[in-house]
Design an enzyme around this catalytic site. Structure first.
Site, PDB file in Angstrom:
ATOM      1  N   ALA A  72      82.256  75.533  70.385  1.00  0.00           N
ATOM      2  CA  ALA A  72      83.160  74.366  71.011  1.00  0.00           C
ATOM      3  C   ALA A  72      84.348  75.111  71.792  1.00  0.00           C
ATOM      4  O   ALA A  72      84.651  74.118  72.769  1.00  0.00           O
ATOM      5  CB  ALA A  72      83.922  73.695  69.821  1.00  0.00           C
ATOM      6  N   GLU A 128      77.429  80.028  57.910  1.00  0.00           N
ATOM      7  CA  GLU A 128      77.266  80.397  59.380  1.00  0.00           C
ATOM      8  C   GLU A 128      76.689  81.887  59.156  1.00  0.00           C
ATOM      9  O   GLU A 128      77.367  82.760  58.315  1.00  0.00           O
ATOM     10  CB  GLU A 128      78.136  80.294  60.391  1.00  0.00           C
ATOM     11  CG  GLU A 128      78.386  78.899  60.512  1.00  0.00           C
ATOM     12  CD  GLU A 128      79.281  78.718  61.602  1.00  0.00           C
ATOM     13  OE1 GLU A 128      79.791  79.358  62.344  1.00  0.00           O
ATOM     14  OE2 GLU A 128      79.922  77.432  61.803  1.00  0.00           O
ATOM     15  N   HIS A 159      78.358  76.776  67.000  1.00  0.00           N
ATOM     16  CA  HIS A 159      79.794  77.205  66.828  1.00  0.00           C
ATOM     17  C   HIS A 159      80.269  77.518  68.409  1.00  0.00           C
ATOM     18  O   HIS A 159      80.813  78.857  68.473  1.00  0.00           O
ATOM     19  CB  HIS A 159      79.987  78.205  65.955  1.00  0.00           C
ATOM     20  CG  HIS A 159      81.529  78.326  65.351  1.00  0.00           C
ATOM     21  ND1 HIS A 159      81.930  78.710  64.168  1.00  0.00           N
ATOM     22  CD2 HIS A 159      82.619  77.974  66.118  1.00  0.00           C
ATOM     23  CE1 HIS A 159      83.211  78.553  64.152  1.00  0.00           C
ATOM     24  NE2 HIS A 159      83.853  78.045  65.147  1.00  0.00           N
ATOM     25  N   THR A 198      83.639  69.582  64.905  1.00  0.00           N
ATOM     26  CA  THR A 198      83.826  70.888  65.505  1.00  0.00           C
ATOM     27  C   THR A 198      85.075  71.639  64.631  1.00  0.00           C
ATOM     28  O   THR A 198      85.609  72.423  65.403  1.00  0.00           O
ATOM     29  CB  THR A 198      84.579  70.524  67.009  1.00  0.00           C
ATOM     30  OG1 THR A 198      85.577  69.741  66.902  1.00  0.00           O
ATOM     31  CG2 THR A 198      83.433  69.933  67.843  1.00  0.00           C
ATOM     32  N   SER A 199      85.305  71.454  63.476  1.00  0.00           N
ATOM     33  CA  SER A 199      86.332  72.353  62.848  1.00  0.00           C
ATOM     34  C   SER A 199      85.869  73.292  62.149  1.00  0.00           C
ATOM     35  O   SER A 199      85.443  74.494  62.621  1.00  0.00           O
ATOM     36  CB  SER A 199      87.165  71.455  62.014  1.00  0.00           C
ATOM     37  OG  SER A 199      86.276  70.747  60.867  1.00  0.00           O
ATOM     38  N   ARG A 200      85.468  73.301  60.653  1.00  0.00           N
ATOM     39  CA  ARG A 200      84.765  74.375  60.148  1.00  0.00           C
ATOM     40  C   ARG A 200      83.840  73.455  59.249  1.00  0.00           C
ATOM     41  O   ARG A 200      83.971  72.636  58.796  1.00  0.00           O
ATOM     42  CB  ARG A 200      85.987  74.961  59.271  1.00  0.00           C
ATOM     43  CG  ARG A 200      86.649  76.051  59.935  1.00  0.00           C
ATOM     44  CD  ARG A 200      86.202  77.109  60.313  1.00  0.00           C
ATOM     45  NE  ARG A 200      87.047  78.004  60.928  1.00  0.00           N
ATOM     46  CZ  ARG A 200      87.235  78.242  62.446  1.00  0.00           C
ATOM     47  NH1 ARG A 200      86.728  77.135  63.232  1.00  0.00           N
ATOM     48  NH2 ARG A 200      88.001  79.145  62.982  1.00  0.00           N
ATOM     49  N   GLY A 210      95.882  67.134  64.437  1.00  0.00           N
ATOM     50  CA  GLY A 210      96.361  68.180  64.968  1.00  0.00           C
ATOM     51  C   GLY A 210      96.350  68.169  66.695  1.00  0.00           C
ATOM     52  O   GLY A 210      96.051  67.113  67.065  1.00  0.00           O
ATOM     53  N   ARG A 211      96.581  69.198  67.151  1.00  0.00           N
ATOM     54  CA  ARG A 211      96.570  69.357  68.601  1.00  0.00           C
ATOM     55  C   ARG A 211      95.173  68.861  69.440  1.00  0.00           C
ATOM     56  O   ARG A 211      94.938  68.332  70.495  1.00  0.00           O
ATOM     57  CB  ARG A 211      97.126  70.450  69.184  1.00  0.00           C
ATOM     58  CG  ARG A 211      98.378  71.110  68.841  1.00  0.00           C
ATOM     59  CD  ARG A 211      98.510  72.387  68.833  1.00  0.00           C
ATOM     60  NE  ARG A 211      98.159  73.076  67.841  1.00  0.00           N
ATOM     61  CZ  ARG A 211      98.416  74.154  67.205  1.00  0.00           C
ATOM     62  NH1 ARG A 211      99.577  74.802  67.652  1.00  0.00           N
ATOM     63  NH2 ARG A 211      98.107  74.615  66.123  1.00  0.00           N
ATOM     64  N   ILE A 212      94.171  69.278  68.587  1.00  0.00           N
ATOM     65  CA  ILE A 212      92.621  69.117  69.025  1.00  0.00           C
ATOM     66  C   ILE A 212      92.457  67.519  68.721  1.00  0.00           C
ATOM     67  O   ILE A 212      92.029  66.952  69.562  1.00  0.00           O
ATOM     68  CB  ILE A 212      91.623  69.847  68.532  1.00  0.00           C
ATOM     69  CG1 ILE A 212      91.962  71.375  68.801  1.00  0.00           C
ATOM     70  CG2 ILE A 212      90.187  69.630  68.728  1.00  0.00           C
ATOM     71  CD1 ILE A 212      91.470  72.660  68.424  1.00  0.00           C
TER      72      ILE A 212
HETATM   73  C1  GLV Z   1      86.796  78.725  66.574  1.00  0.00           C
HETATM   74  O1  GLV Z   1      86.257  78.106  65.633  1.00  0.00           O
HETATM   75  C2  GLV Z   1      88.315  78.675  66.467  1.00  0.00           C
HETATM   76  O2  GLV Z   1      88.799  78.832  65.338  1.00  0.00           O
HETATM   77  O3  GLV Z   1      89.001  79.224  67.391  1.00  0.00           O
HETATM   78  C1  GLV Z   2      93.648  72.332  64.695  1.00  0.00           C
HETATM   79  O1  GLV Z   2      92.498  72.873  65.215  1.00  0.00           O
HETATM   80  C2  GLV Z   2      94.646  72.115  65.832  1.00  0.00           C
HETATM   81  O2  GLV Z   2      94.901  73.231  66.814  1.00  0.00           O
HETATM   82  O3  GLV Z   2      95.484  71.424  65.559  1.00  0.00           O
END
Ligand code: GLV
Ligand code: GLV
Length: 325
Positions: free
Chosen positions: A291, A271, A289, A240-242, A158-160
């Site tokens: 990030a 959590e 959590h 850093t996702s879930r 994805g974007r991240i």
């Molecule tokens: C953080 O975990 C988010 O989804 O923004």
């Molecule tokens: C996922 O976390 C995204 O923003 O692509």
């Protein structure tokens, strides 16, 4: 006057946007997550027009029912929205929005912070100093692993994930492999990245595996005893996702038995709890959590959530719709 309920205090800029619009903004007076019954109590009979909620609020049909028929939108203060029952939202004609994009850089930085920290044994080394154990420089002291020129496996482009890949290639000359449900040939060309349609193939080759998928039924426990065993013995897992994307107990076992080299994770299955076994392991770094937790990004997330609410209440389409009416 339109009324907004905010389930917990967020940084001021988003709230200021809502107030400037002339809305009445009611914030949960306690700086903590509301229990389910409390959230229902805060919403019931109040006829709010919008709710700004957090990833720590589980939003389901009972919550929508408590909010009543006046409510048009639940704006989630997060990019992830696995805390919200989307089918129930659709059924009640409630719009759902998230806060994508503004946190990409911060989360990608935190991903690298974790990657560098576990490879260079930063947490262990810091503890070593604090414990007064440093007796002099040593050629064998706290040897780690290089990030530069190693192979990064991105799980979820994805974007991240794509931004992490960019830092990896441009900053550390890493080789990038990625696994996703869909292929992205432009990305491959730009970063000389290689698609791996099978997760196992990526796991076999990567020195660092970084998880960037949303939490879905199909990604729950994507990393489990079997998939962890497919990783190199020296490889590191970054998340850093879930939390539920990793079977946390299986990860603890994999670290304990030396099946993988290490892990650095910001999210947990239940959590705020974490597998207690992690406490005694040097090969894992854990952060709570955070990030996306920089001053600026948390402000921007509030502004994005506020703009989504304003659009919905002024009859426009919110920019970050997850569920349409
Ligand atoms: C953080 O975990 C988010 O989804 O923004
Ligand atoms: C996922 O976390 C995204 O923003 O692509």
């Amino acid at each position: 006057m339109k009324k907004i309920f905010v389930t917990r205090l967020i940084p001021d800029r988003g709230l200021a946007l809502l107030k400037k619009q002339g809305y009445e903004v009611v914030v949960n007076p306690e700086d903590r997550v509301l229990r389910r019954e409390e959230l229902i109590m805060f919403l019931e009979g109040k006829n709010y027009d919008a709710v700004l909620c957090l990833l720590t609020d589980k939003i389901d049909k009972d919550i929508f029912a408590a909010a009543g028929s006046q409510v048009k939108i639940f704006a989630n203060y997060a990019v992830g929205f696995d805390n919200i029952d989307l089918a129930a939202a659709r059924e009640r004609n409630v719009l759902i929005t998230n806060t994508p994009d503004v946190l990409n850089e911060t989360v990608a930085e935190h991903t690298f912070a974790l990657m560098l920290a576990i490879a260079h044994r930063i947490a262990e080394a810091d503890q070593f100093m604090r414990d007064g154990k440093y007796k002099g420089w040593g050629p064998m002291l706290l040897l780690g692993a290089d990030v530069s020129h190693s192979t990064l496996g991105i799980v979820g482009l994805g974007r991240i994930g794509a931004l992490v890949a960019k830092h990896a290639v441009k900053g550390f000359d890493m080789r990038v492999l990625y696994y996703d449900v869909k292929r992205n040939e432009d990305f491959e060309k730009e970063f000389n990245a290689e698609f791996r349609p099978n997760l196992d193939d990526l796991l076999h080759e990567a020195d660092f595996v970084s998880i960037h998928v949303p939490l879905l039924p199909s990604t729950k426990h994507l990393m489990n005893a079997d998939t962890l065993a497919k990783m190199k013995k020296t490889a590191y897992l970054i998340n850093t996702s879930r939390g539920p994307v990793i079977d946390e107990h299986a990860l603890e076992q994999a670290l304990e038995k030396g099946i993988i080299g290490g892990a650095a994770i910001d999210v947990f299955e239940n959590e705020p709890l974490m597998d207690l076994g992690f406490k005694n392991l040097d090969k894992i770094i854990v952060t709570p959590h955070i990030a996306s937790a920089t001053e600026e990004t948390r402000q921007k997330m509030g502004e994005v959530a506020a703009r989504n609410i304003i659009a919905a209440l002024e009859g426009q389409t919110p920019p970050n719709l997850v569920v349409m009416k």
